[in-house]
Design a protein around this motif. Sequence first.
Motif, PDB file in Angstrom:
ATOM      1  N   THR A   1       0.903  -1.354   0.087  1.00  8.81           N
ATOM      2  CA  THR A   1      -0.016  -0.001   0.042  1.00  8.81           C
ATOM      3  C   THR A   1       0.935   1.062  -0.266  1.00  8.81           C
ATOM      4  O   THR A   1       0.677   2.168   0.824  1.00  8.81           O
ATOM      5  CB  THR A   1      -0.920   0.008   1.135  1.00  8.81           C
ATOM      6  N   TYR A   2       1.800   1.300  -0.925  1.00  4.77           N
ATOM      7  CA  TYR A   2       2.731   2.447  -1.051  1.00  4.77           C
ATOM      8  C   TYR A   2       2.102   3.883  -1.429  1.00  4.77           C
ATOM      9  O   TYR A   2       2.371   4.825  -0.974  1.00  4.77           O
ATOM     10  CB  TYR A   2       3.863   2.334  -1.967  1.00  4.77           C
ATOM     11  N   ALA A   3       0.949   3.716  -2.224  1.00  8.57           N
ATOM     12  CA  ALA A   3       0.131   4.976  -2.528  1.00  8.57           C
ATOM     13  C   ALA A   3      -0.400   5.594  -1.380  1.00  8.57           C
ATOM     14  O   ALA A   3      -0.323   6.851  -1.156  1.00  8.57           O
ATOM     15  CB  ALA A   3      -0.814   4.581  -3.623  1.00  8.57           C
ATOM     16  N   LEU A   4      -1.043   4.651  -0.555  1.00  9.23           N
ATOM     17  CA  LEU A   4      -1.675   5.234   0.760  1.00  9.23           C
ATOM     18  C   LEU A   4      -0.772   5.879   1.771  1.00  9.23           C
ATOM     19  O   LEU A   4      -1.081   6.956   2.234  1.00  9.23           O
ATOM     20  CB  LEU A   4      -2.326   4.077   1.339  1.00  9.23           C
ATOM     21  N   HIS A   5       0.646   5.411   1.829  1.00  8.76           N
ATOM     22  CA  HIS A   5       1.310   5.915   2.739  1.00  8.76           C
ATOM     23  C   HIS A   5       2.529   7.078   2.018  1.00  8.76           C
ATOM     24  O   HIS A   5       3.468   7.639   2.597  1.00  8.76           O
ATOM     25  CB  HIS A   5       2.487   4.863   3.232  1.00  8.76           C
ATOM     26  N   ALA A   6       2.228   7.438   0.766  1.00  8.80           N
ATOM     27  CA  ALA A   6       3.061   8.460   0.034  1.00  8.80           C
ATOM     28  C   ALA A   6       3.199   9.615   0.554  1.00  8.80           C
ATOM     29  O   ALA A   6       2.131  10.484   1.231  1.00  8.80           O
ATOM     30  CB  ALA A   6       2.874   8.457  -1.389  1.00  8.80           C
ATOM     31  N   LYS A   7       4.527  10.286   0.598  1.00  5.71           N
ATOM     32  CA  LYS A   7       4.494  11.482   1.287  1.00  5.71           C
ATOM     33  C   LYS A   7       3.783  12.607   0.682  1.00  5.71           C
ATOM     34  O   LYS A   7       3.379  13.677   1.405  1.00  5.71           O
ATOM     35  CB  LYS A   7       6.189  12.099   1.332  1.00  5.71           C
ATOM     36  N   SER A   8       3.374  12.620  -0.608  1.00  7.58           N
ATOM     37  CA  SER A   8       2.616  13.517  -1.360  1.00  7.58           C
ATOM     38  C   SER A   8       1.162  13.564  -0.786  1.00  7.58           C
ATOM     39  O   SER A   8       0.402  14.505  -1.281  1.00  7.58           O
ATOM     40  CB  SER A   8       2.713  13.214  -3.003  1.00  7.58           C
ATOM     41  N   VAL A   9       0.766  12.361  -0.148  1.00  6.30           N
ATOM     42  CA  VAL A   9      -0.672  12.146   0.298  1.00  6.30           C
ATOM     43  C   VAL A   9      -1.018  12.890   1.573  1.00  6.30           C
ATOM     44  O   VAL A   9      -0.103  12.801   2.441  1.00  6.30           O
ATOM     45  CB  VAL A   9      -1.055  10.857   0.526  1.00  6.30           C
ATOM     46  N   LYS A  10      -1.713  13.840   1.703  1.00  8.53           N
ATOM     47  CA  LYS A  10      -2.094  14.655   2.987  1.00  8.53           C
ATOM     48  C   LYS A  10      -3.283  13.848   3.695  1.00  8.53           C
ATOM     49  O   LYS A  10      -3.766  12.801   3.079  1.00  8.53           O
ATOM     50  CB  LYS A  10      -2.801  15.952   2.748  1.00  8.53           C
ATOM     51  N   TYR A  11      -3.384  14.175   4.830  1.00  9.90           N
ATOM     52  CA  TYR A  11      -4.132  13.300   6.061  1.00  9.90           C
ATOM     53  C   TYR A  11      -5.734  13.795   5.519  1.00  9.90           C
ATOM     54  O   TYR A  11      -6.713  12.891   5.486  1.00  9.90           O
ATOM     55  CB  TYR A  11      -4.136  13.820   7.392  1.00  9.90           C
ATOM     56  N   THR A  12      -5.968  14.796   4.890  1.00  6.28           N
ATOM     57  CA  THR A  12      -7.206  15.298   4.162  1.00  6.28           C
ATOM     58  C   THR A  12      -7.456  14.404   3.063  1.00  6.28           C
ATOM     59  O   THR A  12      -8.868  14.136   2.893  1.00  6.28           O
ATOM     60  CB  THR A  12      -7.155  16.788   3.858  1.00  6.28           C
ATOM     61  N   ASP A  13      -6.446  13.615   2.323  1.00  8.07           N
ATOM     62  CA  ASP A  13      -6.840  13.028   1.292  1.00  8.07           C
ATOM     63  C   ASP A  13      -7.126  11.448   1.789  1.00  8.07           C
ATOM     64  O   ASP A  13      -7.952  10.966   0.924  1.00  8.07           O
ATOM     65  CB  ASP A  13      -5.407  12.742   0.516  1.00  8.07           C
ATOM     66  N   ILE A  14      -6.812  11.258   2.848  1.00 10.47           N
ATOM     67  CA  ILE A  14      -6.974   9.981   3.472  1.00 10.47           C
ATOM     68  C   ILE A  14      -8.315   9.472   4.111  1.00 10.47           C
ATOM     69  O   ILE A  14      -9.072   8.842   3.817  1.00 10.47           O
ATOM     70  CB  ILE A  14      -5.907   9.537   4.392  1.00 10.47           C
ATOM     71  N   ILE A  15      -8.668  10.749   5.009  1.00  8.16           N
ATOM     72  CA  ILE A  15      -9.685  10.497   5.941  1.00  8.16           C
ATOM     73  C   ILE A  15     -10.951  11.107   5.311  1.00  8.16           C
ATOM     74  O   ILE A  15     -11.060  12.359   4.740  1.00  8.16           O
ATOM     75  CB  ILE A  15      -9.375  11.311   7.126  1.00  8.16           C
ATOM     76  N   GLN A  16     -11.997  10.329   4.913  1.00 10.93           N
ATOM     77  CA  GLN A  16     -13.350  10.676   4.313  1.00 10.93           C
ATOM     78  C   GLN A  16     -14.248  10.332   5.228  1.00 10.93           C
ATOM     79  O   GLN A  16     -14.125   9.440   6.347  1.00 10.93           O
ATOM     80  CB  GLN A  16     -13.342   9.973   3.076  1.00 10.93           C
ATOM     81  N   LYS A  17     -15.718  10.404   5.203  1.00 11.24           N
ATOM     82  CA  LYS A  17     -16.770  10.263   6.011  1.00 11.24           C
ATOM     83  C   LYS A  17     -16.956   8.866   5.907  1.00 11.24           C
ATOM     84  O   LYS A  17     -17.195   8.365   4.735  1.00 11.24           O
ATOM     85  CB  LYS A  17     -17.934  11.065   5.515  1.00 11.24           C
ATOM     86  N   GLY A  18     -17.036   8.228   6.951  1.00  9.31           N
ATOM     87  CA  GLY A  18     -17.419   6.641   7.085  1.00  9.31           C
ATOM     88  C   GLY A  18     -16.199   5.821   6.789  1.00  9.31           C
ATOM     89  O   GLY A  18     -16.351   4.798   7.483  1.00  9.31           O
ATOM     90  N   HIS A  19     -15.025   6.089   6.113  1.00  7.24           N
ATOM     91  CA  HIS A  19     -13.894   5.093   5.849  1.00  7.24           C
ATOM     92  C   HIS A  19     -13.071   6.052   5.115  1.00  7.24           C
ATOM     93  O   HIS A  19     -13.337   7.078   4.616  1.00  7.24           O
ATOM     94  CB  HIS A  19     -14.433   3.960   4.696  1.00  7.24           C
ATOM     95  N   ILE A  20     -11.823   5.179   4.865  1.00  2.00           N
ATOM     96  CA  ILE A  20     -10.722   6.132   4.238  1.00  2.00           C
ATOM     97  C   ILE A  20     -10.803   6.178   2.780  1.00  2.00           C
ATOM     98  O   ILE A  20     -11.798   5.387   2.267  1.00  2.00           O
ATOM     99  CB  ILE A  20      -9.437   5.491   4.666  1.00  2.00           C
ATOM    100  N   ASN A  21     -10.004   6.897   2.118  1.00  8.06           N
ATOM    101  CA  ASN A  21     -10.300   7.033   0.545  1.00  8.06           C
ATOM    102  C   ASN A  21      -9.722   5.975  -0.148  1.00  8.06           C
ATOM    103  O   ASN A  21      -8.707   5.518   0.079  1.00  8.06           O
ATOM    104  CB  ASN A  21      -9.356   8.107   0.137  1.00  8.06           C
ATOM    105  N   PRO A  22     -10.905   5.132  -0.618  1.00 13.79           N
ATOM    106  CA  PRO A  22     -10.801   3.753  -1.275  1.00 13.79           C
ATOM    107  C   PRO A  22      -9.801   4.055  -2.526  1.00 13.79           C
ATOM    108  O   PRO A  22      -9.128   2.802  -2.896  1.00 13.79           O
ATOM    109  CB  PRO A  22     -12.111   3.330  -1.411  1.00 13.79           C
TER     110      PRO A  22
END
Length: 453
Positions: free
Chosen positions: A311-332
Amino acid sequence: MLRILGMMLGLLACVPLAAKVSPEEAARLGQELTRIGAQKAGEDGPHGLVIPAFEGGWSEPGGEKRIHAPADPYADEKPLFVITADNMAQYQDILTVGQQELLKLYGKTYKMRVFPSHRSSALPEHVLEATQKNATTVELNDSGNGFTGTAHGFPFPIPKTGQELIWNHMARYRTTGFRGFANSAVTTASGDYVVERSYIEAVIEYGDPDIRYEDWDNVFIRLLRKIVAPPNKAGDTVLIHAPLDRIKDEIRIWSYNPGTRKVRRIAEVGYDNPANDGLMTHDQIDMFNGPLDRYDFKLIGKKAVLVPYNTYALHAKSVKYTDIIQKGHINPDLVRYELHRCWVLEATVKDKAAHIYKRRTFYLDEDSWLILLQDIYDQRDQFWRTAESFAMQYPNVPLLVNAMQAHYDLQSRRYVVINMQNEEKDPVEYDFQAPDSHFTTSALKRFGSTVHR
């Protein structure tokens, strides 16, 4: 405070006695089995998916020990297919109950992107060598709360019981220690959240190749942790000394408050005591961290299921926490699923034991012994919670890490994400070492008074 004990390290606990395997059976390690007990051969799975043969994993030892998430070696790959609420029925055979419940509950927004499978997990030579030896020498001690014969490697590479299986997760290799920042976020049903940032320094004695079993004194981990944000929690600091055998020696925990400048000893917290705003229990942290004495553990067998892997894309430094956290579940759109063989383990609460979870099902990756998925049922035996551990290989260590985790409460429609590091300037440093004097109550005061940015 104590939740980080399990969050980062997963402590060991009560298990019944079990026997070591014969030399003839242990000889399978390194032959048809990998040196830590996985099936080497690949197989053709359902829906056109393939589990490849194990070829050693991704290992590039000798590099920098303090790095951000590795660059995605599979970034050019496209999803083979995407599972949604509309087509999930045809893929039911490779989905867990928790995955199906997430798809049904969040039918308009939740999906699972399925990619080719890669068995990237790799470990240092000293871990592989120790694990092979453990097969014929390690057995649980008289109390069942520890094991004898090793201070290094996976204790039971050819498990025969559910207890042995869960020990492989809890006693897995995690280097000699680590230091760095970790972030968590507890969400509301509407999707709001606050990020909690902590700085941690830990030394792990179990698994240190420089410590001989004859000289080892039952110390599992020494750990310091301080919350640095948000402001209303900043400064709260804890020191933990945790043994492997929790009957022989007790866990010792101290807290330091910068306002009073006082250190106080606090009682152990565990089992179903709430953590992360009640969305988890303490023994749910790190997917499971024990003790084991309130559950009967049953080894169900192996099953090929879709798990979050590479899951390298999920952990990438270019990804912000606002990109990860969504209503109900993380960003699929950031999560990669692959078909892997997993050991299936069911834990059922004992008749005279008390726990808010009546039943739990764990899925352990055969190549790393990491719990990657967990399904949880309440006392009515109704489905309640599920959790995912997003595995990623650090080839320079080398080590497969369950860095980020998402724990979902489907009844409240809330969840918590732990161990995010995307926005950190400095990454976690592995193979961290420090003397015992670094983890005293005097050191706790200094640690709590030091500015960590």
